[in-house]
Design a protein around this motif. Structure first.
Motif, short mmCIF file in Angstrom:
data_model
loop_
_atom_site.label_atom_id
_atom_site.label_comp_id
_atom_site.label_asym_id
_atom_site.label_seq_id
_atom_site.Cartn_x
_atom_site.Cartn_y
_atom_site.Cartn_z
N ALA A 1 9.09 -11.79 -20.82
CA ALA A 1 9.55 -12.00 -19.44
C ALA A 1 10.77 -12.91 -19.42
O ALA A 1 11.75 -12.64 -18.71
CB ALA A 1 8.43 -12.59 -18.60
N PHE A 2 10.72 -13.98 -20.20
CA PHE A 2 11.84 -14.93 -20.21
C PHE A 2 13.07 -14.31 -20.85
O PHE A 2 14.19 -14.57 -20.40
CB PHE A 2 11.42 -16.20 -20.96
CG PHE A 2 12.32 -17.37 -20.69
CD1 PHE A 2 13.00 -17.50 -19.49
CD2 PHE A 2 12.50 -18.37 -21.65
CE1 PHE A 2 13.83 -18.58 -19.24
CE2 PHE A 2 13.32 -19.45 -21.41
CZ PHE A 2 13.99 -19.56 -20.21
N THR A 3 12.89 -13.49 -21.86
CA THR A 3 14.02 -12.80 -22.47
C THR A 3 14.76 -11.96 -21.44
O THR A 3 16.00 -11.97 -21.37
CB THR A 3 13.56 -11.92 -23.64
OG1 THR A 3 13.01 -12.75 -24.67
CG2 THR A 3 14.72 -11.10 -24.22
N GLY A 4 14.01 -11.27 -20.60
CA GLY A 4 14.64 -10.47 -19.55
C GLY A 4 15.40 -11.31 -18.55
O GLY A 4 16.50 -10.96 -18.12
N VAL A 5 14.83 -12.46 -18.17
CA VAL A 5 15.49 -13.36 -17.23
C VAL A 5 16.77 -13.92 -17.84
O VAL A 5 17.82 -13.98 -17.18
CB VAL A 5 14.53 -14.51 -16.83
CG1 VAL A 5 15.28 -15.61 -16.08
CG2 VAL A 5 13.40 -13.97 -15.98
N ILE A 6 16.70 -14.33 -19.11
CA ILE A 6 17.88 -14.87 -19.79
C ILE A 6 18.99 -13.83 -19.84
O ILE A 6 20.16 -14.12 -19.54
CB ILE A 6 17.52 -15.34 -21.21
CG1 ILE A 6 16.55 -16.52 -21.14
CG2 ILE A 6 18.77 -15.73 -21.98
CD1 ILE A 6 15.91 -16.86 -22.49
N ASN A 7 18.66 -12.63 -20.24
CA ASN A 7 19.67 -11.58 -20.36
C ASN A 7 20.33 -11.27 -19.02
O ASN A 7 21.53 -10.97 -18.96
CB ASN A 7 19.05 -10.31 -20.95
CG ASN A 7 18.69 -10.48 -22.43
OD1 ASN A 7 19.23 -11.34 -23.11
ND2 ASN A 7 17.77 -9.65 -22.91
N ARG A 8 19.56 -11.36 -17.96
CA ARG A 8 20.11 -11.12 -16.63
C ARG A 8 21.18 -12.16 -16.29
O ARG A 8 22.24 -11.85 -15.76
CB ARG A 8 19.00 -11.14 -15.59
CG ARG A 8 19.41 -10.60 -14.23
CD ARG A 8 18.22 -10.54 -13.29
NE ARG A 8 17.14 -9.73 -13.84
CZ ARG A 8 15.94 -9.61 -13.29
NH1 ARG A 8 15.65 -10.27 -12.18
NH2 ARG A 8 15.02 -8.86 -13.85
N GLN A 9 20.90 -13.42 -16.62
CA GLN A 9 21.88 -14.47 -16.35
C GLN A 9 23.09 -14.37 -17.27
O GLN A 9 24.23 -14.62 -16.85
CB GLN A 9 21.23 -15.85 -16.48
CG GLN A 9 22.19 -17.01 -16.27
CD GLN A 9 22.88 -16.97 -14.90
OE1 GLN A 9 22.25 -16.59 -13.91
NE2 GLN A 9 24.15 -17.35 -14.85
N LEU A 10 22.88 -13.98 -18.51
CA LEU A 10 24.00 -13.85 -19.46
C LEU A 10 24.98 -12.76 -19.03
O LEU A 10 26.16 -12.81 -19.39
CB LEU A 10 23.49 -13.58 -20.86
CG LEU A 10 22.83 -14.77 -21.58
CD1 LEU A 10 22.15 -14.31 -22.87
CD2 LEU A 10 23.87 -15.84 -21.87
N LYS A 11 24.51 -11.79 -18.28
CA LYS A 11 25.41 -10.77 -17.75
C LYS A 11 26.36 -11.36 -16.70
O LYS A 11 27.45 -10.84 -16.48
CB LYS A 11 24.62 -9.61 -17.14
CG LYS A 11 23.89 -8.75 -18.18
CD LYS A 11 23.12 -7.62 -17.51
CE LYS A 11 22.39 -6.79 -18.54
NZ LYS A 11 21.60 -5.69 -17.91
N GLU A 12 25.91 -12.43 -16.04
CA GLU A 12 26.75 -13.09 -15.04
C GLU A 12 27.72 -14.08 -15.69
O GLU A 12 28.90 -14.11 -15.37
CB GLU A 12 25.86 -13.83 -14.04
CG GLU A 12 24.92 -12.95 -13.25
CD GLU A 12 25.64 -11.99 -12.34
OE1 GLU A 12 26.72 -12.34 -11.84
OE2 GLU A 12 25.13 -10.88 -12.14
N LEU A 13 27.18 -14.89 -16.61
CA LEU A 13 28.00 -15.89 -17.31
C LEU A 13 27.57 -15.87 -18.78
O LEU A 13 26.45 -16.25 -19.11
CB LEU A 13 27.77 -17.29 -16.73
CG LEU A 13 28.24 -17.53 -15.29
CD1 LEU A 13 27.78 -18.91 -14.84
CD2 LEU A 13 29.76 -17.41 -15.19
N SER A 14 28.46 -15.42 -19.64
CA SER A 14 28.14 -15.36 -21.07
C SER A 14 28.12 -16.76 -21.67
O SER A 14 28.63 -17.72 -21.07
CB SER A 14 29.17 -14.49 -21.79
OG SER A 14 30.47 -15.04 -21.62
N ALA A 15 27.53 -16.89 -22.85
CA ALA A 15 27.41 -18.18 -23.52
C ALA A 15 28.59 -18.38 -24.47
O ALA A 15 28.94 -17.49 -25.24
CB ALA A 15 26.11 -18.28 -24.28
N ASP A 16 29.20 -19.56 -24.41
CA ASP A 16 30.30 -19.93 -25.30
C ASP A 16 29.75 -20.73 -26.47
O ASP A 16 28.87 -21.59 -26.30
CB ASP A 16 31.35 -20.77 -24.57
CG ASP A 16 32.03 -19.98 -23.47
OD1 ASP A 16 31.98 -18.73 -23.51
OD2 ASP A 16 32.61 -20.60 -22.56
#
Length: 204
Positions: A188-203
């Motif tokens: 579940a958390f993996t899905g939530v994380i991926n959703r946010q990474l689509k908005e702002l990627s990690a540097d």
């Protein structure tokens, strides 16, 4: 004498006109300056595909039904939400926190609390993300495999919870998921994380 009086009257009138014009210029400048946006708190929008306006520069994903924190515009308002610890607040404030956004949402995966905060520089944002992650570990959470440059920590038990911290340019991103009863935290958390990474990627 008459001519002298007229000259003095003309001089006084001229000075009065200059004074009035000067006052008008000051008032106009103040009005204009008051209307200018504070770039430190501004969310810059870029033109997206087909001329549409891109979403907020401090972007948070749509995680589900929001509890109404759309009013949040700076870090002090996030502090007022009272979900960060005193140590976490101190770490973020040390990074010169300014503009911010927040969302609290109810999703099928559980309760999501996510924030994005503008800090002093990309380097500061990365350092703050790492420091916040270390605080989670010190509090009893354990590190979990995550995408590059993303700090992920989780805790199992009766109330499983997961938190990630990462940097996107000058932005600090934090996402917390309190898993719903019966929902496996990891997937579940993996899905939530991926959703946010689509908005702002990690540097990194």
């Amino acid at each position: 004498m008459i001519n002298g009086g007229r000259t003095r009257a003309g001089t006084i009138a001229g000075l009065a006109l200059v004074a009035v014009l000067g006052i008008g210029c000051v008032i106009t400048y103040r009005q204009l300056s008051d209307g200018l946006p504070d770039l430190n708190y501004q969310s810059l929008s870029a033109v997206g595909e087909e001329g549409r306006m891109a979403r907020d520069g401090l972007a948070l994903a749509d995680f589900g039904d929001s509890d109404g924190y759309g009013y949040v515009r700076d870090f002090e308002q996030i502090v007022d939400m009272k979900f960060l610890s005193a140590k976490e607040i101190a770490v973020i404030e040390a990074g010169t926190a300014t503009a911010a956004r927040a969302t609290v949402a109810k999703s099928p995966q559980g309760r999501v609390v996510a924030i994005v905060v503008k800090l002093a520089s990309p380097e500061v944002a990365q350092d703050v993300a790492a420091e916040l992650d270390q605080l989670q570990i010190e509090a009893g959470m354990r590190r979990v495999l995550a995408p590059p440059s993303v700090h992920r920590a989780e805790i199992a038990g009766a109330t499983p919870d997961g938190r990630v911290h990462y940097a996107h340019d000058r932005l600090l991103v934090r996402v917390d998921l309190a898993a719903a009863p019966g929902v496996p935290l990891g997937p579940a958390f993996t899905g939530v994380i991926n959703r946010q990474l689509k908005e702002l990627s990690a540097d990194g």
